[in-house]
Enzyme design. Structure first.
Site, short mmCIF file in Angstrom:
data_model
loop_
_atom_site.label_atom_id
_atom_site.label_comp_id
_atom_site.label_asym_id
_atom_site.label_seq_id
_atom_site.Cartn_x
_atom_site.Cartn_y
_atom_site.Cartn_z
N SER A 41 0.79 -1.23 0.00
CA SER A 41 0.00 0.00 0.00
C SER A 41 0.83 1.28 0.00
O SER A 41 0.33 2.32 -0.40
CB SER A 41 -0.96 0.02 1.19
OG SER A 41 -0.26 0.20 2.40
N LYS A 91 0.39 4.08 7.00
CA LYS A 91 -0.25 4.97 6.03
C LYS A 91 0.32 6.38 6.15
O LYS A 91 1.01 6.70 7.09
CB LYS A 91 -1.77 5.02 6.25
CG LYS A 91 -2.46 3.69 6.25
CD LYS A 91 -2.38 2.99 4.92
CE LYS A 91 -2.92 1.58 5.01
NZ LYS A 91 -2.57 0.75 3.90
#
Length: 198
Positions: free
Chosen positions: A39, A89
């Site tokens: 990601s 993230k």
């Protein structure tokens, strides 16, 4: 006590003496973490090889003690849908910001509520982030990435791409990173004030 066991105890004494200090440093200040998944590509784990994964040094002190949250920080946080999972993230928006979500999020624009952040992975197609579960409480943020420890070829502080002042062309990777950052910033309208929890 035999001389052999006394010698072993003498060698183990420095380790026993410094172990509590090491545990405090790892729990309250800095902790290494293995970063898995795709990601955050190409910033983290740029190689699709399953053999090597990035290892980062994460700062817990600035999050838990100083409550320092900045747009663009790469953070480790507990998943709001599965508390057993830790996610890595990037903070895209903070309290009061308006974000234009990408991907499957059902709304066209989101205002980040008080005490929350909008987090996304750099690679939008493989990311379990705010585009799926919305703004996340800042209380779920555990630490922020300050440097890479592994692999050796990329060890060091995380740098933001910059334009060169002497006119030399930027590397292709830096230009792509700069373009991704511009796209992120274009989707966020910042609040008039910066986040300060006090």
């Amino acid at each position: 006590m035999s001389s052999a066991s006394a010698l072993r105890l003498g060698r183990a004494w420095p380790l026993l003496y410094w172990a509590p200090t090491g545990m405090v440093l790892l729990h309250y200040f800095y902790t290494p973490q293995v970063i898995t998944g795709r990601s955050m590509q190409p910033t983290l784990n740029p190689d699709s090889s399953q053999l090597w994964r990035d290892v980062g040094l994460f700062d817990r002190f600035s999050i838990h003690t100083r409550h320092s949250f900045n747009r663009g920080d790469i953070v480790s946080l507990r998943s709001p849908v599965d508390p057993r999972r830790m996610l890595v993230k990037r903070i895209v928006g903070l309290e009061g910001d308006f974000v234009l979500p990408r991907g499957p999020y059902p709304e066209d624009a989101v205002r980040v509520p008080e005490g929350h952040a909008w987090v996304e992975g750099d690679e939008g197609f493989h990311s379990d982030d705010s585009t799926r579960f919305g703004p996340v409480p800042l209380a779920l943020v555990d630490s922020k990435l300050v440097m890479l420890l592994w692999p050796w070829s990329r060890t060091g502080l995380l740098d933001q791409p910059n334009f060169t002042k002497d006119g030399t062309p930027m590397r292709r990777e830096d230009m792509a990173a700069l373009e991704r950052e511009r796209n992120r910033q274009m989707r966020v309208t910042r609040a008039s004030k910066t986040y300060n929890p006090s």
